[in-house]
Design a protein around this motif. Structure first.
Motif, PDB file in Angstrom:
ATOM      1  N   SER A 177       0.999  -1.184  -0.069  1.00  0.00           N
ATOM      2  CA  SER A 177       0.066   0.004  -0.048  1.00  0.00           C
ATOM      3  C   SER A 177       1.089   1.338   0.019  1.00  0.00           C
ATOM      4  N   THR A 178       0.338   2.291  -0.375  1.00  0.00           N
ATOM      5  CA  THR A 178       0.927   3.721  -0.444  1.00  0.00           C
ATOM      6  C   THR A 178       0.643   4.616   0.600  1.00  0.00           C
ATOM      7  N   SER A 179      -0.199   4.158   1.401  1.00  0.00           N
ATOM      8  CA  SER A 179      -0.673   5.202   2.284  1.00  0.00           C
ATOM      9  C   SER A 179      -1.240   4.231   3.466  1.00  0.00           C
ATOM     10  N   ALA A 180      -1.354   5.236   4.789  1.00  0.00           N
ATOM     11  CA  ALA A 180      -1.675   4.651   6.073  1.00  0.00           C
ATOM     12  C   ALA A 180      -2.994   3.913   5.869  1.00  0.00           C
ATOM     13  N   ALA A 181      -4.022   4.405   5.072  1.00  0.00           N
ATOM     14  CA  ALA A 181      -5.517   4.106   5.098  1.00  0.00           C
ATOM     15  C   ALA A 181      -5.338   2.612   4.221  1.00  0.00           C
ATOM     16  N   GLY A 182      -4.525   2.604   3.002  1.00  0.00           N
ATOM     17  CA  GLY A 182      -4.285   1.577   2.537  1.00  0.00           C
ATOM     18  C   GLY A 182      -4.003   0.343   3.265  1.00  0.00           C
ATOM     19  N   PHE A 183      -3.043   0.476   4.078  1.00  0.00           N
ATOM     20  CA  PHE A 183      -2.389  -0.710   4.990  1.00  0.00           C
ATOM     21  C   PHE A 183      -3.680  -0.924   6.121  1.00  0.00           C
ATOM     22  N   ASP A 185      -6.764  -0.678   5.622  1.00  0.00           N
ATOM     23  CA  ASP A 185      -8.101  -1.115   4.985  1.00  0.00           C
ATOM     24  C   ASP A 185      -7.770  -2.684   4.491  1.00  0.00           C
ATOM     25  N   THR A 186      -6.525  -3.075   4.592  1.00  0.00           N
ATOM     26  CA  THR A 186      -6.147  -4.285   4.108  1.00  0.00           C
ATOM     27  C   THR A 186      -5.554  -5.281   5.371  1.00  0.00           C
ATOM     28  N   GLY A 187      -6.082  -4.742   6.438  1.00  0.00           N
ATOM     29  CA  GLY A 187      -5.869  -5.549   7.778  1.00  0.00           C
ATOM     30  C   GLY A 187      -4.679  -5.545   8.560  1.00  0.00           C
ATOM     31  N   TYR A 188      -3.720  -4.275   8.282  1.00  0.00           N
ATOM     32  CA  TYR A 188      -2.452  -4.239   8.963  1.00  0.00           C
ATOM     33  C   TYR A 188      -2.352  -3.192   9.784  1.00  0.00           C
ATOM     34  N   ALA A 229       5.812   4.637   2.987  1.00  0.00           N
ATOM     35  CA  ALA A 229       4.456   4.222   3.753  1.00  0.00           C
ATOM     36  C   ALA A 229       4.597   3.386   4.937  1.00  0.00           C
ATOM     37  N   ALA A 230       5.373   2.230   4.637  1.00  0.00           N
ATOM     38  CA  ALA A 230       5.394   1.242   5.585  1.00  0.00           C
ATOM     39  C   ALA A 230       6.131   1.747   7.047  1.00  0.00           C
ATOM     40  N   VAL A 231       7.323   2.624   6.437  1.00  0.00           N
ATOM     41  CA  VAL A 231       8.266   3.046   7.648  1.00  0.00           C
ATOM     42  C   VAL A 231       7.390   4.102   8.348  1.00  0.00           C
ATOM     43  N   ALA A 232       6.628   5.124   7.668  1.00  0.00           N
ATOM     44  CA  ALA A 232       5.758   6.022   8.236  1.00  0.00           C
ATOM     45  C   ALA A 232       4.676   5.238   9.167  1.00  0.00           C
ATOM     46  N   GLN A 233       4.308   4.051   8.971  1.00  0.00           N
ATOM     47  CA  GLN A 233       3.378   3.661   9.992  1.00  0.00           C
ATOM     48  C   GLN A 233       4.031   2.725  11.297  1.00  0.00           C
TER      49      GLN A 233
END
Length: 327
Positions: A177-183, A185-188, A229-233
């Protein structure tokens, strides 16, 4: 148009490529394999001089989420060929659906009893096959599955340590995913998962496929955005492996849905093959109207350079069934 940090990353990759194999120096390398008799064993043997870890696919969760389907034949032979660096994948893939099942994922993750039982069964299966860790590969999950996935990861960690020892690893494959919402929304819940999970494989491939219009399998600018995006999360870069495709897809008349191996794509494309420095991949438009995009050994080397530039733990190639691990 490529701008800002994406352009910087690509320029850095180009510089690193000038140093050849130095791009892989310091990176850990995982290669995935699917059971397939003697041919699969030989693929693993060929990969072992380069690979740090062999991810063996694997076991699947039953439709009701309470257990595991029958363990495939040949896992122990693949583990022996892999030596000390093998891990067993556990997934919510459904043979009946021909894809990863959100329903199976929820059936597993919503139940504490199911989570604990499946965690113990997975650790036992890895132990019996002689493996040294487990990778959680639950895909196409839903927002409501986030807390259950964190709890399942903790249960797997506990079961793996009990059965395989405290040094055994637990990793997780994560849909890109390229965003916090994307991660989300896919359960992470990546920040929470960073506790029980040792290493994360970002599946930075399938940006395009039969479900979409034609396009790159995992373009370099998009790949860099996924990592950021993953690092930001909450994931540390040195706990991330960059996923690398060893395949492509075709679009157009009679193309079908199946991935295309790089050698087959090259034969189909012949003189029409075009390399993209921007995407780090090949493409071609055939005389019959089909459009091809694929990733190969050159794409792999570009991405090992990118992983090093981004300070990542390593790379992970899916899979040995379509391309040998580049040396």
């Amino acid at each position: 148009m490529l701008r800002g940090a994406g352009l910087v990353a690509v320029l850095a990759v180009a510089g690193l490529l000038l140093s050849g194999c130095q791009a892989e120096r310091g990176l850990r390398i995982e290669a995935y394999v699917e059971p397939g008799g003697a041919a699969a064993v030989q693929r693993v043997r060929d990969a072992v001089p380069v690979a740090t870890t062999i991810g063996i696919d694997g076991v699947t969760v039953t439709a009701d989420g309470s257990g595991l389907d029958d363990v495939p034949d040949g896992l122990a032979g693949l583990a022996r060929a892999a030596g000390s660096g093998s891990e067993l994948l556990v997934s919510n893939y459904s043979a009946a659906l021909g894809d990863f099942s959100p329903e199976i994922g929820t059936a597993l993750l919503a139940s504490p009893a199911h989570r604990d039982r499946v965690a113990r069964l997975v650790a036992a299966a890895a132990d019996r096959a002689g493996m040294h860790g487990v990778q959680i590969d639950l895909e196409s999950l839903r927002p409501r599955d986030r807390a259950g996935l964190v709890a399942f990861a903790a249960a797997v960690r506990s079961a793996v340590h009990d059965r395989l020892g405290d040094d055994a690893g637990v990793s997780m494959a994560v849909m890109a995913s390229t965003s916090a919402a994307g991660f989300r929304d896919t359960g992470y819940d990546l920040a929470a998962l960073a506790g029980p999970v040792d290493r994360f494989v970002l599946m930075t491939y399938d940006q395009h496929g039969p479900w979409s219009g034609p396009g790159a399998i995992g373009a370099l600018p998009w790949t860099s955005r996924v990592v950021r995006a993953a690092v930001a999360q909450g994931l540390r870069a040195d706990r991330i492996d960059l996923g690398i495709a060893s395949y492509g897809y075709a679009w157009g008349p009679g193309a079908g849905d199946a991935p295309v191996a790089p050698a087959a794509a090259r034969r189909l494309a012949a003189g029409a093959a075009r390399w993209s420095d921007r995407d780090g991949e090949w493409s071609a438009t055939l005389d019959d109207g089909r459009e091809l995009h694929w990733s190969d050994a050159r794409s792999y080397r570009v991405r090992t350079a990118l992983a090093q530039e981004l300070g990542l733990h390593g790379v992970a190639m899916w899979s040995l069934g379509s391309m040998p691990l580049p040396h």
